[in-house]
Design a protein around this motif. Structure first.
Motif, PDB file in Angstrom:
ATOM      1  N   PRO A  53       0.832  -1.206   0.000  1.00 19.72           N
ATOM      2  CA  PRO A  53       0.000   0.000   0.000  1.00 19.72           C
ATOM      3  C   PRO A  53       0.867   1.256   0.000  1.00 19.72           C
ATOM      4  N   ALA A  54       0.380   2.290  -0.671  1.00 16.26           N
ATOM      5  CA  ALA A  54       1.125   3.545  -0.731  1.00 16.26           C
ATOM      6  C   ALA A  54       1.052   4.244   0.623  1.00 16.26           C
ATOM      7  N   LEU A  55       2.180   4.680   1.105  1.00 15.52           N
ATOM      8  CA  LEU A  55       2.243   5.382   2.380  1.00 15.52           C
ATOM      9  C   LEU A  55       2.391   6.870   2.114  1.00 15.52           C
ATOM     10  N   ALA A  56       1.777   7.668   2.953  1.00 20.38           N
ATOM     11  CA  ALA A  56       1.920   9.110   2.826  1.00 20.38           C
ATOM     12  C   ALA A  56       3.363   9.484   3.136  1.00 20.38           C
ATOM     13  N   PRO A  57       3.912  10.472   2.424  1.00 21.78           N
ATOM     14  CA  PRO A  57       5.301  10.847   2.707  1.00 21.78           C
ATOM     15  C   PRO A  57       5.428  11.402   4.124  1.00 21.78           C
ATOM     16  N   ILE A  58       6.485  10.984   4.782  1.00 18.51           N
ATOM     17  CA  ILE A  58       6.724  11.446   6.153  1.00 18.51           C
ATOM     18  C   ILE A  58       8.054  12.184   6.189  1.00 18.51           C
ATOM     19  N   GLU A  59       8.208  13.023   7.185  1.00 19.10           N
ATOM     20  CA  GLU A  59       9.465  13.752   7.344  1.00 19.10           C
ATOM     21  C   GLU A  59      10.549  12.773   7.805  1.00 19.10           C
ATOM     22  N   PRO A  60      11.742  12.906   7.263  1.00 17.18           N
ATOM     23  CA  PRO A  60      12.814  12.007   7.719  1.00 17.18           C
ATOM     24  C   PRO A  60      13.160  12.288   9.179  1.00 17.18           C
ATOM     25  N   GLU A  61      13.635  11.274   9.864  1.00 15.26           N
ATOM     26  CA  GLU A  61      13.969  11.411  11.279  1.00 15.26           C
ATOM     27  C   GLU A  61      15.196  12.284  11.482  1.00 15.26           C
ATOM     28  N   ALA A  62      16.134  12.198  10.578  1.00 16.92           N
ATOM     29  CA  ALA A  62      17.356  12.992  10.697  1.00 16.92           C
ATOM     30  C   ALA A  62      17.405  13.977   9.532  1.00 16.92           C
ATOM     31  N   PRO A  63      18.004  15.168   9.763  1.00 17.53           N
ATOM     32  CA  PRO A  63      18.137  16.124   8.655  1.00 17.53           C
ATOM     33  C   PRO A  63      19.146  15.604   7.634  1.00 17.53           C
ATOM     34  N   PRO A  64      19.070  16.107   6.408  1.00 13.21           N
ATOM     35  CA  PRO A  64      20.031  15.661   5.389  1.00 13.21           C
ATOM     36  C   PRO A  64      21.461  16.031   5.778  1.00 13.21           C
ATOM     37  N   LEU A  65      22.397  15.292   5.264  1.00 20.04           N
ATOM     38  CA  LEU A  65      23.805  15.465   5.629  1.00 20.04           C
ATOM     39  C   LEU A  65      24.318  16.849   5.265  1.00 20.04           C
ATOM     40  N   TYR A  66      23.896  17.371   4.104  1.00 23.14           N
ATOM     41  CA  TYR A  66      24.384  18.687   3.700  1.00 23.14           C
ATOM     42  C   TYR A  66      23.925  19.768   4.693  1.00 23.14           C
ATOM     43  N   LYS A  67      22.755  19.595   5.260  1.00 22.94           N
ATOM     44  CA  LYS A  67      22.247  20.574   6.230  1.00 22.94           C
ATOM     45  C   LYS A  67      23.059  20.505   7.531  1.00 22.94           C
ATOM     46  N   VAL A  68      23.394  19.299   7.945  1.00 17.73           N
ATOM     47  CA  VAL A  68      24.200  19.130   9.154  1.00 17.73           C
ATOM     48  C   VAL A  68      25.567  19.780   8.963  1.00 17.73           C
ATOM     49  N   ILE A  69      26.173  19.578   7.800  1.00 20.40           N
ATOM     50  CA  ILE A  69      27.500  20.152   7.535  1.00 20.40           C
ATOM     51  C   ILE A  69      27.418  21.672   7.493  1.00 20.40           C
ATOM     52  N   LEU A  70      26.377  22.214   6.829  1.00 30.13           N
ATOM     53  CA  LEU A  70      26.230  23.677   6.780  1.00 30.13           C
ATOM     54  C   LEU A  70      26.021  24.258   8.170  1.00 30.13           C
ATOM     55  N   ASP A  71      25.256  23.592   8.996  1.00 28.80           N
ATOM     56  CA  ASP A  71      25.048  24.059  10.369  1.00 28.80           C
ATOM     57  C   ASP A  71      26.353  24.070  11.154  1.00 28.80           C
ATOM     58  N   LEU A  72      27.168  23.014  10.967  1.00 26.70           N
ATOM     59  CA  LEU A  72      28.458  22.964  11.663  1.00 26.70           C
ATOM     60  C   LEU A  72      29.376  24.089  11.190  1.00 26.70           C
ATOM     61  N   ILE A  73      29.370  24.339   9.885  1.00 22.46           N
ATOM     62  CA  ILE A  73      30.219  25.416   9.347  1.00 22.46           C
ATOM     63  C   ILE A  73      29.739  26.753   9.885  1.00 22.46           C
ATOM     64  N   ASN A  74      28.427  26.959   9.914  1.00 21.72           N
ATOM     65  CA  ASN A  74      27.895  28.230  10.424  1.00 21.72           C
ATOM     66  C   ASN A  74      28.207  28.408  11.901  1.00 21.72           C
ATOM     67  N   GLU A  75      28.172  27.345  12.665  1.00 19.49           N
ATOM     68  CA  GLU A  75      28.493  27.439  14.096  1.00 19.49           C
ATOM     69  C   GLU A  75      29.943  27.825  14.288  1.00 19.49           C
ATOM     70  N   GLU A  76      30.837  27.252  13.445  1.00 20.73           N
ATOM     71  CA  GLU A  76      32.257  27.575  13.553  1.00 20.73           C
ATOM     72  C   GLU A  76      32.496  29.046  13.195  1.00 20.73           C
ATOM     73  N   ASP A  77      31.774  29.531  12.187  1.00 23.38           N
ATOM     74  CA  ASP A  77      31.925  30.930  11.784  1.00 23.38           C
ATOM     75  C   ASP A  77      31.461  31.874  12.893  1.00 23.38           C
ATOM     76  N   HIS A  78      30.386  31.529  13.583  1.00 23.27           N
ATOM     77  CA  HIS A  78      29.863  32.395  14.632  1.00 23.27           C
ATOM     78  C   HIS A  78      30.717  32.380  15.892  1.00 23.27           C
ATOM     79  N   GLU A  79      31.467  31.282  16.114  1.00 22.74           N
ATOM     80  CA  GLU A  79      32.310  31.190  17.289  1.00 22.74           C
ATOM     81  C   GLU A  79      33.474  32.150  17.201  1.00 22.74           C
ATOM     82  N   GLU A  80      33.953  32.426  16.022  1.00 25.31           N
ATOM     83  CA  GLU A  80      35.151  33.265  15.871  1.00 25.31           C
ATOM     84  C   GLU A  80      34.886  34.693  16.067  1.00 25.31           C
TER      85      GLU A  80
END
Length: 80
Positions: A53-80
């Motif tokens: 049976p077709a399932l309704a699309p659900i939000e993934p449990e974890a964010p995509p990898l590119y988003k995690v990397i961008l968040d880490l880069i942004n955090e490093e930029d704000h720390e400096e």
């Protein structure tokens, strides 16, 4: 005992009955097959992959990898 003529007639009658039965069975099967092809099957539900049976699309449990990397880069930029 039966005469050879009677045996031959019986064989021909049996052969005729067999051919008639095969012809009638073929015609009946063809009619049923054509009727199944003409009438479309109605599906009650939508079907997904692999026949399940077709399932309704659900939000993934974890964010995509590119988003995690961008968040880490942004955090490093704000720390400096």
């Amino acid at each position: 005992m039966l005469n050879d003529d009677e045996i031959t007639v019986n064989k021909w009658l049996l052969l005729l009955a067999l051919c008639t039965a095969l012809l009638l069975g073929f015609e009946l099967g063809k009619l049923i097959y054509i009727e199944e092809q003409v009438t479309q099957q109605k599906q009650a539900t939508n079907w997904g992959r692999n026949g399940g049976p077709a399932l309704a699309p659900i939000e993934p449990e974890a964010p995509p990898l590119y988003k995690v990397i961008l968040d880490l880069i942004n955090e490093e930029d704000h720390e400096e």
